[in-house]
Design a protein around this motif. Structure first.
Motif, short mmCIF file in Angstrom:
data_model
loop_
_atom_site.label_atom_id
_atom_site.label_comp_id
_atom_site.label_asym_id
_atom_site.label_seq_id
_atom_site.Cartn_x
_atom_site.Cartn_y
_atom_site.Cartn_z
N MET A 115 0.83 -1.20 0.00
CA MET A 115 0.00 0.00 0.00
C MET A 115 0.87 1.25 0.00
N VAL A 116 1.97 1.24 0.76
CA VAL A 116 2.88 2.39 0.78
C VAL A 116 3.50 2.58 -0.59
N VAL A 117 3.84 1.49 -1.29
CA VAL A 117 4.42 1.59 -2.64
C VAL A 117 3.47 2.35 -3.57
N LEU A 118 2.21 1.96 -3.60
CA LEU A 118 1.25 2.62 -4.48
C LEU A 118 1.07 4.09 -4.10
N GLU A 119 1.07 4.39 -2.81
CA GLU A 119 0.91 5.78 -2.37
C GLU A 119 2.08 6.63 -2.83
N ILE A 120 3.29 6.10 -2.74
CA ILE A 120 4.47 6.86 -3.15
C ILE A 120 4.49 7.07 -4.65
N VAL A 121 4.17 6.04 -5.41
CA VAL A 121 4.20 6.14 -6.87
C VAL A 121 3.08 7.05 -7.37
N CYS A 122 1.88 6.92 -6.81
CA CYS A 122 0.72 7.67 -7.30
C CYS A 122 0.58 9.04 -6.65
N GLY A 123 1.26 9.26 -5.55
CA GLY A 123 1.20 10.57 -4.90
C GLY A 123 -0.13 10.87 -4.25
N ARG A 124 -0.83 9.86 -3.78
CA ARG A 124 -2.10 10.07 -3.09
C ARG A 124 -2.27 9.03 -2.00
N ARG A 125 -3.04 9.39 -0.98
CA ARG A 125 -3.23 8.51 0.16
C ARG A 125 -4.32 7.50 -0.12
N SER A 126 -4.19 6.36 0.53
CA SER A 126 -5.19 5.31 0.41
C SER A 126 -6.29 5.54 1.45
N ARG A 127 -7.52 5.27 1.05
CA ARG A 127 -8.64 5.35 1.98
C ARG A 127 -9.22 3.97 2.27
N GLY A 128 -8.49 2.94 1.90
CA GLY A 128 -8.97 1.58 2.14
C GLY A 128 -9.48 0.94 0.87
N MET B 50 -11.95 -1.06 0.47
CA MET B 50 -13.40 -1.24 0.38
C MET B 50 -14.10 0.03 -0.10
N GLU B 51 -13.36 1.15 -0.13
CA GLU B 51 -13.98 2.40 -0.55
C GLU B 51 -14.12 2.45 -2.06
N GLU B 52 -15.19 3.08 -2.52
CA GLU B 52 -15.42 3.20 -3.97
C GLU B 52 -14.33 4.06 -4.60
N ASN B 53 -13.83 3.63 -5.76
CA ASN B 53 -12.77 4.31 -6.48
C ASN B 53 -11.53 4.49 -5.59
N SER B 54 -11.17 3.42 -4.90
CA SER B 54 -10.00 3.47 -4.02
C SER B 54 -8.72 3.51 -4.85
N LEU B 55 -7.61 3.75 -4.17
CA LEU B 55 -6.31 3.80 -4.84
C LEU B 55 -6.01 2.46 -5.51
N VAL B 56 -6.30 1.36 -4.82
CA VAL B 56 -6.03 0.04 -5.38
C VAL B 56 -6.89 -0.20 -6.62
N ASP B 57 -8.16 0.22 -6.56
CA ASP B 57 -9.05 0.09 -7.73
C ASP B 57 -8.47 0.84 -8.92
N SER B 58 -8.02 2.07 -8.67
CA SER B 58 -7.51 2.91 -9.75
C SER B 58 -6.29 2.28 -10.41
N VAL B 59 -5.37 1.77 -9.61
CA VAL B 59 -4.15 1.17 -10.16
C VAL B 59 -4.47 -0.11 -10.93
N TRP B 60 -5.37 -0.93 -10.36
CA TRP B 60 -5.74 -2.16 -11.09
C TRP B 60 -6.43 -1.84 -12.41
N ASN B 61 -7.23 -0.79 -12.44
CA ASN B 61 -7.92 -0.42 -13.69
C ASN B 61 -6.94 -0.07 -14.79
N VAL B 62 -5.94 0.75 -14.48
CA VAL B 62 -4.97 1.14 -15.52
C VAL B 62 -4.07 -0.03 -15.87
N TYR B 63 -3.80 -0.90 -14.88
CA TYR B 63 -2.97 -2.07 -15.17
C TYR B 63 -3.68 -3.02 -16.13
N GLU B 64 -4.97 -3.26 -15.90
CA GLU B 64 -5.73 -4.15 -16.77
C GLU B 64 -5.85 -3.59 -18.19
N LYS B 65 -5.84 -2.27 -18.30
CA LYS B 65 -5.94 -1.64 -19.62
C LYS B 65 -4.58 -1.52 -20.31
#
Length: 437
Positions: free
Chosen positions: A302-315, A317-332
């Motif tokens: 989680m810290v890795v994604l926050e440092i690379v993306c420059g935004r904090r994680s809100r968990g 389970m939250e809609e449009n979370s940091l993990v969701d966003s990264v997985w979306n661009v990765y799948e595309k």
């Protein structure tokens, strides 16, 4: 007269006859004393004195006896409490001396003076168990003083956990414990001062160039390898997050705040109450309460994604979370779209891609499929090291293993979110619960 006239006195006579002269001769004399009755004034005075004694002195004496009777149990209790506090202090001092390889013992007066009596101007930050203040010792050394209230049982546990773990660890990417103080109902820990504060204030707020960010990730991965594999008895930190990653004057990372850390001893996990920070807490820990090196790996991801993306994680389970966003661009297949725009393209694309893949791999909901921190270090430090394979789409199952003394094994799926696990009496000795999110 006997109480007034001394034993030896001079006695004389005088007489007057007017104009005539007379001659007198004393032939004999005799002195006799008689007890005279007391006059009424003297009797009244004695009566007043007796009355005053009865009215004033006796009530005062009785009052003092009552006060003494009331105060004695309180005084005894205070003395007993003070003795217990002294014994407790000695026990804690002995434990901390042994655990921390005898770090420097500070007095409360020293630390109070160094922090200007813990003034607000010296406050660096506050956490769940206390506050951190900047201090300057007499030898001009700048320190950070963590103040924990001794009235909190959890605070005492954190105090001892911090000393018993970080006090014996030595790594360039760990915040070093300089000393401690247990005095005046206060628990104080003294650390080396980090001029640039925590990583938290740079994610989404301040700015760090890519070289510095990559340096931070390498240092953090290195210290987790040390904790999990190289420090003798493995240590699970249990609270890896930007707030606990301190930056020195050269922006080198130093992992701190070991209040939740636990030694693994001979087991591969530690079972406790659920502890950690939502958003960085591995999903299986929420179900089992078991902290493992793999749960630290999840927090690192989680810290890795926050440092690379420059935004904090809100968990997750939250809609449009940091993990969701990264997985979306990765799948595309457009993985660089999630990189912090403040970098303005000034970064190594290969390093960024490797970091994102590492972060997603560390965040796998199945802890058995997360990479070990040694593998992460090899990937970050060696560009020829092959990356781990990620699934084509984001996995949504959470695998939870429950163990008992028996060696039997059963695997089944259950909708844990709806509470359909069944009676605990019907559970097998060992099982794997799969939650389809």
């Amino acid at each position: 007269m006997r109480d007034t006239v001394p034993n030896y006195v001079y006695v004389g006579f005088t007489a007057s006859t007017g104009t005539l002269s007379e001659t007198h001769r004393i032939l004999d004399w005799n002195f006799t004393s008689y007890e005279l009755p007391l006059d009424s004034l003297t009797k009244n005075r004695q009566r007043d004195k007796t009355k005053m004694f009865v009215i004033i002195i006796i009530p005062i004496f009785v009052g003092l006896l009552i006060v003494a009777a009331i105060a004695s149990p309180l005084a005894l209790k205070a003395i007993q409490r003070n003795n217990e506090r002294n014994i407790r202090k000695e026990d804690m001092e002995n434990m901390t001396r042994n655990a921390a390889n005898a770090p420097r013992i500070f007095t409360y007066r020293q630390l109070s003076k160094a922090t200007h009596h813990f003034s607000r101007e010296r406050l660096l930050g506050s956490g769940g168990f206390g506050s951190v203040y900047q201090g300057v010792l007499q030898d001009r050394t700048t320190i950070a003083v963590k103040k924990i209230s001794a009235t909190s049982t959890q605070g005492e546990k954190e105090y001892l956990a911090e000393i018993c773990t970080i006090g014996r660890l030595r790594h360039k990417n760990l915040v070093q414990l300089q000393g401690w103080c247990h005095e005046r109902d206060q628990l104080l820990l003294v650390y080396e001062y980090m001029p640039n504060g925590s990583l938290d204030k740079f994610i989404g707020k301040g700015f760090l160039n890519w070289k510095t960010r990559y340096q931070i990730l390498n240092g953090l991965a290195s210290v987790l390898v040390y904790l999990h594999e190289e420090c003798g008895v493995p240590v699970v930190h249990r609270d890896v997050k930007p707030n606990n990653i301190m930056l020195d004057s050269d922006f080198n990372p130093h992992l701190g705040d070991f209040g939740l850390a636990r030694l693994l001893q001979t087991d591969s996990y530690v079972t406790t109450m659920v502890a950690g920070t939502p958003g960085y807490l591995a999903p299986e820990v929420s179900f089992t309460g078991r902290a493992t090196p793999e749960s630290d790996v999840y927090s690192f991801g989680m810290v890795v994604l926050e440092i690379v993306c420059g935004r904090r994680s809100r968990g997750i389970m939250e809609e449009n979370s940091l993990v969701d966003s990264v997985w979306n661009v990765y799948e595309k297949g457009d993985i660089l779209k999630c990189v912090d725009q403040k970098l303005e393209g000034n970064y190594c694309e290969e390093q960024v891609k490797r970091c994102i893949v590492v972060g997603l791999a560390c965040l796998h909901p199945d802890f058995m499929l997360r990479p070990r921190m040694r593998k992460v270090v090899q990937i970050l430090m060696n560009e020829s090291e092959p990356l781990m394979k990620l699934p084509e789409c984001r996995p949504s199952a959470i695998c939870v293993s429950l163990y008992s003394s028996s060696n039997s094994t059963t695997c089944f799926g259950s909708n844990i979110a709806n509470g359909n696990i069944g009676s605990m009496e019907s559970l097998p000795d060992e099982m794997t619960v799969v939650y389809e999110g």
